[in-house]
Design an enzyme around this catalytic site. Structure first.
Site, PDB file in Angstrom:
ATOM      1  N   SER A   1       0.862  -1.184   0.000  1.00  0.00           N
ATOM      2  CA  SER A   1       0.000   0.000   0.000  1.00  0.00           C
ATOM      3  C   SER A   1       0.900   1.236   0.000  1.00  0.00           C
ATOM      4  O   SER A   1       2.133   1.118   0.015  1.00  0.00           O
ATOM      5  CB  SER A   1      -0.880   0.001   1.245  1.00  0.00           C
ATOM      6  OG  SER A   1      -0.082   0.282   2.376  1.00  0.00           O
ATOM      7  N   LYS A   2       0.264   2.385   0.028  1.00  0.00           N
ATOM      8  CA  LYS A   2       1.029   3.644  -0.038  1.00  0.00           C
ATOM      9  C   LYS A   2       2.066   3.757   1.084  1.00  0.00           C
ATOM     10  O   LYS A   2       3.065   4.446   0.943  1.00  0.00           O
ATOM     11  CB  LYS A   2       0.065   4.828   0.030  1.00  0.00           C
ATOM     12  CG  LYS A   2      -0.688   5.036  -1.264  1.00  0.00           C
ATOM     13  CD  LYS A   2      -0.826   6.525  -1.567  1.00  0.00           C
ATOM     14  CE  LYS A   2      -1.403   6.771  -2.936  1.00  0.00           C
ATOM     15  NZ  LYS A   2      -2.848   6.832  -2.980  1.00  0.00           N
TER      16      LYS A   2
END
Ligand code: GLU
Length: 494
Positions: free
Chosen positions: A258-259
């Protein structure tokens, strides 16, 4: 006859192309190319709220940037279009009609509240929630009358009971699902738009897709698609579900990428100055292992080397350090022209050259990039590194001590250089080399005594990149300033 390979990438244009999507696209692209097949790009744009033209453009631009040009699909056309699902509603409607008439699908009038209640009750009993089948028995003619009268309805697929569906996956082997666990799922929503699991079957079938390579997160969708293939009497493509991409958090734990683990969109890497060939190479290694020591593969080489047999079913780990290493290797091997194409925008952005660079600025930029290319892992680091060489120099006692035994020579060289620089408003690698030669001739000083004092005075360091080129990075004015200061300080030292 040899099997024709037709593979596709079918993103939903609901955001930029991300690393996971790009990897799916790449694996499909590579398998198609390896087998002289066709790579198709189409859009799954049925989520009207979240789909956007902007996302579609981003996905197309990113794919093209990565070199994955498609043979057929959106923009380029082909014999199996249209290539956007919202333009294919007729195809889906005809198939739905057939399923309804054959009793394989039915209208469902249950309200959301009713369904929510049913789900709650099932969960309370410890059952896996699925549609209870209330509308299963409504005859088609009656249902159609209710729909014509304006009642809201979805269309559900009648999932065969008591069967086992086996996904014969090219990466994961045989994975079995019990149809009783599936429940009659919706294939067309009340607004008449088909859902993914239905539309994708029609698309893959009508486009003659032979292999479907997609992320593991779709594995649970595949049995739904397989029962649809059977109901429609279509031949199935081969499936390969590739592992999730995991990221490592600060504590070393692996979780779905994810980010938090770094940028997830392809365009973010482009903006940081990664080369597309490095991204392709890195993406290929997210699940595929070449089976030898070699880790660097251009797209052309990947097209030859790739095979699904070497795709692992264990999760792939996104390792930014590895991407940086790969990118650094490609930067080192890139031509001067390409380096300039990629590096120049970063120099412009940092205000180190003007928006419309002059000839001198271009020469400066080329030199700077050439000397620093072995020190960066992506072009975004370039301005930072230049700033590092331009930041105020601190002279360490140990470093100064290294000049003590040649103080006289050092001063002679530094003074001569100062004078030459005062007379030369512009410094290039060649003019700098010429000045050095002249100084050596005029003072009779050569070798270490000539170079070392200049390096120390200009950088405060005993070692570093090639001084001719470094001088260009530092620039004439700053060099002169440093020399003046250094001479003043150094002549007072004993
Ligand atoms: N639109 C789906 C996605 O982006 C495509 C899945 C598939 O390849 O079937 O994940």
């Amino acid at each position: 006859m040899e099997q024709q390979y037709r593979l596709r990438f079918a993103p939903s244009p609901t955001g930029p192309l991300h690393i996971g999507g790009a990897r799916s696209a790449l694996f499909n692209y590579l398998l198609a190319k390896k087998n002289g097949g066709t790579f198709i790009v189409r859009m799954e744009d049925t989520d009207l709220e979240r789909s956007s033209k902007e996302s579609e453009e981003n996905i197309k631009d990113s794919l093209r940037w990565l070199g994955m040009d498609w043979d057929e699909g959106i923009d380029v056309g082909g014999d199996y279009g249209p290539y956007r699902q919202m333009e294919r509603l007729d195809i889906y409607n005809a198939a739905v009609r057939r399923l309804l008439e054959e009793g394989k699908a039915y209208y469902c009038f249950c309200s959301e509240e009713e369904l929510a209640r049913e789900k709650e009750e099932q969960q309370a009993r410890g059952e896996v929630p699925k549609y209870g089948g209330k509308c299963r028995a409504i005859p088609l003619a009656e249902a159609e009358k209710r729909v014509a009268a304006g009642e809201k309805a979805v269309i559900r697929f009648r999932v065969p009971e008591g069967e086992t569906v086996v996904v014969d996956d090219l990466v994961r082997g045989k994975v079995s699902f019990d149809t009783d666990g599936i429940g009659d799922f919706i294939i067309v929503k009340s607004d008449g738009i088909p859902v993914y699991n239905f539309a994708v079957v029609l698309d893959d079938h009508t486009m003659g897709i032979t292999h479907v390579i997609r992320g593991e997160e779709h594995l649970s969708n595949t049995p739904r698609q397989l029962v649809l293939y059977d109901a429609l009497g279509y031949e199935k493509p081969k499936f390969a579900h590739i592992s999730l991409i995991l990221g490592r958090d600060n504590e070393g734990k692996l979780t779905k990428m994810s980010k938090r683990h770094g940028s997830t969109s392809v365009v973010a890497y482009k903006e940081q100055g990664y080369l597309p060939e490095a991204i392709d190479n890195f993406l290929a290694l997210l699940g595929w292992a070449p089976g030898g020591e070699e880790e660097l593969f251009t797209l052309d080489e990947l097209e030859q080397a790739f095979s699904l047999e070497h795709v692992s079913k264990s999760p792939a780990v996104f390792d930014l350090e590895k991407l940086k290493w790969i990118n650094g290797m490609y930067i080192r091997g890139a031509s001067g022209e390409r380096l300039l194409e990629y590096g120049l925008p970063f120099l412009k952005k940092a205000g180190l050259v003007s928006a419309e660079p002059t000839a001198d600025e271009m020469i400066w930029a080329m030199t700077v990039i050439d000397v620093l290319k072995t020190h960066i892992s992506c072009f975004a680091e370039l301005p930072e590194l230049i700033e590092k060489y331009r930041a105020a120099v601190v002279y360490d006692d140990d470093v100064l001590a290294s000049l003590k035994d040649c103080k006289e020579d050092a001063l002679a060289v530094l003074r001569a250089m100062k004078e030459k620089l005062e007379r030369n408003p512009k410094v290039t690698v060649d003019s700098y080399k010429k000045m050095l030669k002249e100084i050596s001739k005029e003072t009779g000083i050569k070798g270490r005594n000539l170079y070392h004092s200049l390096r120390v005075a200009k950088t405060g360091e005993e070692q570093g990149p090639d001084l001719d080129k470094l001088s260009v990075i530092i620039g004439r004015d700053l060099m002169l300033e440093r020399l003046k200061k250094f001479i003043k300080m150094f002549q007072r030292m004993d």
